[in-house]
Design an enzyme around this catalytic site. Structure first.
Site, PDB file in Angstrom:
ATOM      1  N   HIS A  24      14.499  21.264  39.610  1.00  0.00           N
ATOM      2  CA  HIS A  24      13.902  22.755  38.821  1.00  0.00           C
ATOM      3  C   HIS A  24      15.288  23.522  38.750  1.00  0.00           C
ATOM      4  O   HIS A  24      16.151  23.502  39.784  1.00  0.00           O
ATOM      5  CB  HIS A  24      13.002  23.237  39.518  1.00  0.00           C
ATOM      6  CG  HIS A  24      12.150  24.322  38.537  1.00  0.00           C
ATOM      7  ND1 HIS A  24      12.824  25.538  38.598  1.00  0.00           N
ATOM      8  CD2 HIS A  24      11.031  24.305  37.846  1.00  0.00           C
ATOM      9  CE1 HIS A  24      12.139  26.173  37.547  1.00  0.00           C
ATOM     10  NE2 HIS A  24      10.925  25.520  37.195  1.00  0.00           N
ATOM     11  N   GLU A  59       5.279  19.275  37.037  1.00  0.00           N
ATOM     12  CA  GLU A  59       4.874  18.540  36.254  1.00  0.00           C
ATOM     13  C   GLU A  59       4.314  17.366  37.065  1.00  0.00           C
ATOM     14  O   GLU A  59       3.693  16.491  36.470  1.00  0.00           O
ATOM     15  CB  GLU A  59       6.245  18.131  35.490  1.00  0.00           C
ATOM     16  CG  GLU A  59       6.909  19.125  34.738  1.00  0.00           C
ATOM     17  CD  GLU A  59       6.212  19.642  33.537  1.00  0.00           C
ATOM     18  OE1 GLU A  59       4.649  19.672  33.598  1.00  0.00           O
ATOM     19  OE2 GLU A  59       6.521  20.210  32.634  1.00  0.00           O
TER      20      GLU A  59
HETATM   21  N1  ACO Z   1      16.372  13.228  39.162  1.00  0.00           N
HETATM   22  C1  ACO Z   1      17.712  12.916  39.516  1.00  0.00           C
HETATM   23  N2  ACO Z   1      18.732  13.564  39.410  1.00  0.00           N
HETATM   24  C2  ACO Z   1      18.424  15.000  39.070  1.00  0.00           C
HETATM   25  C3  ACO Z   1      17.258  15.459  38.903  1.00  0.00           C
HETATM   26  C4  ACO Z   1      16.019  14.481  38.677  1.00  0.00           C
HETATM   27  N3  ACO Z   1      14.829  14.737  38.430  1.00  0.00           N
HETATM   28  N4  ACO Z   1      17.274  16.609  38.445  1.00  0.00           N
HETATM   29  C5  ACO Z   1      18.389  17.104  38.543  1.00  0.00           C
HETATM   30  N5  ACO Z   1      19.363  15.811  39.053  1.00  0.00           N
HETATM   31  C6  ACO Z   1      20.669  16.043  39.286  1.00  0.00           C
HETATM   32  C7  ACO Z   1      21.605  15.910  37.819  1.00  0.00           C
HETATM   33  O1  ACO Z   1      21.859  14.569  37.818  1.00  0.00           O
HETATM   34  C8  ACO Z   1      22.660  16.448  38.437  1.00  0.00           C
HETATM   35  O2  ACO Z   1      23.611  15.626  39.123  1.00  0.00           O
HETATM   36  P1  ACO Z   1      25.133  15.656  39.176  1.00  0.00           P
HETATM   37  O3  ACO Z   1      25.533  16.917  39.416  1.00  0.00           O
HETATM   38  O4  ACO Z   1      25.395  14.543  40.301  1.00  0.00           O
HETATM   39  O5  ACO Z   1      25.526  15.129  37.744  1.00  0.00           O
HETATM   40  C9  ACO Z   1      22.329  17.723  39.244  1.00  0.00           C
HETATM   41  O6  ACO Z   1      21.145  17.206  39.766  1.00  0.00           O
HETATM   42  C10 ACO Z   1      22.093  18.837  38.558  1.00  0.00           C
HETATM   43  O7  ACO Z   1      21.332  18.728  37.463  1.00  0.00           O
HETATM   44  P2  ACO Z   1      21.281  19.806  36.312  1.00  0.00           P
HETATM   45  O8  ACO Z   1      20.806  19.022  35.126  1.00  0.00           O
HETATM   46  O9  ACO Z   1      22.587  20.543  36.065  1.00  0.00           O
HETATM   47  O10 ACO Z   1      20.232  20.749  36.773  1.00  0.00           O
HETATM   48  P3  ACO Z   1      19.260  21.729  36.095  1.00  0.00           P
HETATM   49  O11 ACO Z   1      18.914  22.785  37.181  1.00  0.00           O
HETATM   50  O12 ACO Z   1      19.698  22.181  34.724  1.00  0.00           O
HETATM   51  O13 ACO Z   1      18.062  20.731  35.844  1.00  0.00           O
HETATM   52  C11 ACO Z   1      15.840  20.046  35.477  1.00  0.00           C
HETATM   53  C12 ACO Z   1      16.913  21.181  35.937  1.00  0.00           C
HETATM   54  C13 ACO Z   1      16.307  19.871  33.773  1.00  0.00           C
HETATM   55  C14 ACO Z   1      14.225  20.454  35.286  1.00  0.00           C
HETATM   56  C15 ACO Z   1      16.221  18.735  36.002  1.00  0.00           C
HETATM   57  O14 ACO Z   1      15.966  19.049  37.447  1.00  0.00           O
HETATM   58  C16 ACO Z   1      15.594  17.764  35.547  1.00  0.00           C
HETATM   59  O15 ACO Z   1      16.027  17.029  34.453  1.00  0.00           O
HETATM   60  N6  ACO Z   1      14.327  17.094  35.991  1.00  0.00           N
HETATM   61  C17 ACO Z   1      13.609  15.992  35.451  1.00  0.00           C
HETATM   62  C18 ACO Z   1      12.756  16.659  34.207  1.00  0.00           C
HETATM   63  C19 ACO Z   1      11.489  17.474  34.784  1.00  0.00           C
HETATM   64  O16 ACO Z   1      10.803  17.206  35.837  1.00  0.00           O
HETATM   65  N7  ACO Z   1      11.376  18.546  33.996  1.00  0.00           N
HETATM   66  C20 ACO Z   1      10.355  19.530  34.154  1.00  0.00           C
HETATM   67  C21 ACO Z   1      10.914  20.740  34.805  1.00  0.00           C
HETATM   68  S1  ACO Z   1       9.480  21.873  35.196  1.00  0.00           S
HETATM   69  C22 ACO Z   1       9.384  22.829  33.883  1.00  0.00           C
HETATM   70  O17 ACO Z   1      10.082  23.001  33.166  1.00  0.00           O
HETATM   71  C23 ACO Z   1       7.821  23.497  33.803  1.00  0.00           C
END
Ligand code: ACO
Length: 397
Positions: free
Chosen positions: A277, A335
């Site tokens: 998140h 989610e």
């Molecule tokens: N699985 C694996 N790796 C992840 C995940 C995940 N679910 N989420 C983040 N990471 C990793 C990224 O790959 C990245 O790694 P790196 O730096 O080694 O490349 C690091 O964590 C940071 O990722 P960002 O995208 O910069 O983090 P951000 O804070 O923008 O992401 C997000 C938040 C978009 C929700 C992300 O965690 C994600 O894509 N999760 C999966 C989708 C999801 O569940 N979305 C629903 C969110 S809840 C809502 O909106 C109501």
């Protein structure tokens, strides 16, 4: 003078709000002063919506008036139904149909622009309020009321069934289940859906809420703001994750496959849906509220083996995320349990995100009202990184 670039506006404070507070370090969510775990198991969507719009819970008379208005708003304009029919025939997804349907609600002559005279909405009285705010509040009621009908009508049309007649005596949660299925929903299903809708009703300045506030900040109307918010919610990084989260549980199928399947996904660089998140660095408190509701629901007759498989998948995912991304604090988000609870309620995967929107529209519209009352035009800047000094030559035509 421009300030330093903040990619994704991470941690930038762009508004003050009395609506909800997200503490990502402590894993806390307050909704108009109530911890989410205090509000969601008890409140109905209409109570939560009133709380957000007015700052206080409604008394019995105000609640009855609001219920009536929300029920009236479920009567969709014929042109909206015709549009949903065309959307269904063209194979539009439920979120695309919802976006089109919301935009067409201007045909119901809701008070689309701040300052316009509102259509009669009995729960909204003009007393002590500027006309623009009265109009916007009436639009908030009408939009929130229409959402269950929009989602259900398109769903039925997509399956070759006619939309069902409205049942004005039903609450929004009960009406949504009725309009989808044409069967009297049990009180347990209505309560579980109500808990879900209140859990997701508002959540700080998330992407879709920000989109709604940006549109409102230009002096535009609530129909436009909510249409933009639906478009933002649709994306898989925001509201589009619960379907894929459940698909992962189904793909895994049995407990012993959890580790190899999840490990392979991470090794391919895929994200595990339902985890991570932007704000929470610990477990999303909404996951706990929905987890408790799901556990109760599955214990009372749902597919208990699916529930225990999902818990095993969650534990395995968390272990692997800690192993693979030790520097990141990735935990379960809303989610994952949304998927489990809504599946337990019998809702198909394609309806997960639109059902989220049925709750969240109350929050979007409350933010529009707040933006209208207190906000300025939202207009950040971009850092230009493109070329400079180009010259037009004959070769450019
Ligand atoms: N699985 C694996 N790796 C992840 C995940 C995940 N679910 N989420 C983040 N990471 C990793 C990224 O790959 C990245 O790694 P790196 O730096 O080694 O490349 C690091 O964590 C940071 O990722 P960002 O995208 O910069 O983090 P951000 O804070 O923008 O992401 C997000 C938040 C978009 C929700 C992300 O965690 C994600 O894509 N999760 C999966 C989708 C999801 O569940 N979305 C629903 C969110 S809840 C809502 O909106 C109501």
């Amino acid at each position: 003078m421009t300030s330093a670039l903040v990619s994704g506006l991470d941690s930038v404070v762009a508004a003050t709000t009395r609506l909800s507070h997200v503490d990502g370090e402590r894993g806390e969510l307050l909704i108009a002063g109530f911890p989410v775990e205090e509000l969601a198991p008890h409140a109905t969507l209409e109570q939560a919506a009133y709380l957000l719009w007015h700052g206080e819970l409604p008394d019995a008379a105000a609640l009855a008036a609001l219920r009536t208005d929300l029920a009236v708003a479920r009567e969709l304009p014929p042109a909206t139904v015709a549009l949903l029919r065309a959307a269904a025939e063209s194979g539009a997804t439920p979120m695309d149909a919802l976006r089109m349907g919301v935009a067409s609600l201007s045909l119901a002559t809701p008070p689309a622009s701040p300052g316009e005279t509102p259509r009669a909405v009995s729960s909204v009285t003009p007393a002590h309020r500027p006309a623009a705010e009265t109009a916007a509040l009436a639009a908030a009621v009408q939009l929130t009321g229409a959402f269950p009908a929009l989602v259900a009508a398109h769903w039925r049309l997509r399956r070759g069934q006619e939309p069902l007649p409205n049942r004005p005596e039903l609450s929004p949660a009960a009406a949504f289940l009725w309009l989808l299925e044409g069967e009297e929903p049990t009180p347990e299903r209505v309560r579980a859906l109500g808990t879900y809708l209140c859990t997701v009703v508002d959540h700080g300045l998330n992407a879709s809420t920000f989109a709604a506030r940006v549109v409102t900040s230009t002096g535009s109307d609530l129909v436009s703001a909510v249409t933009a918010a639906v478009g933002a919610l649709k994306g898989p990084l925001h509201g589009g994750a619960p379907g894929p989260a459940l698909d992962t549980v189904f793909e895994i199928g049995t407990a012993e496959r959890a580790e190899p399947v999840l490990r392979a996904k991470l090794e391919r660089g895929e994200r595990l849906m339902g985890f991570g998140h932007r704000v929470y660095r610990v477990r999303d408190p909404r996951a706990d509220v929905l987890g408790a509701a799901a556990e109760r629901f599955y214990r009372e007759g749902g597919d208990a083996s699916l529930y225990s498989l999902a818990r095993h998948v969650e534990a395995t995912a968390l272990r692997l995320l800690r192993e693979k991304k030790p520097d990141r604090r990735l935990d379960t988000n809303v989610e994952f349990y949304t998927a489990l609870l809504l599946h337990g309620l019998g809702l198909p995967t394609d309806l997960f995100t639109p059902t989220f929107a049925i709750g969240r529209v109350a929050g979007w519209t409350a933010h529009c009202l707040e933006q209208l009352r207190e906000g300025r035009l939202i207009r950040p800047q971009a850092e230009y990184v493109g070329p400079r000094g180009r010259r037009w030559t004959a070769a450019n035509g």
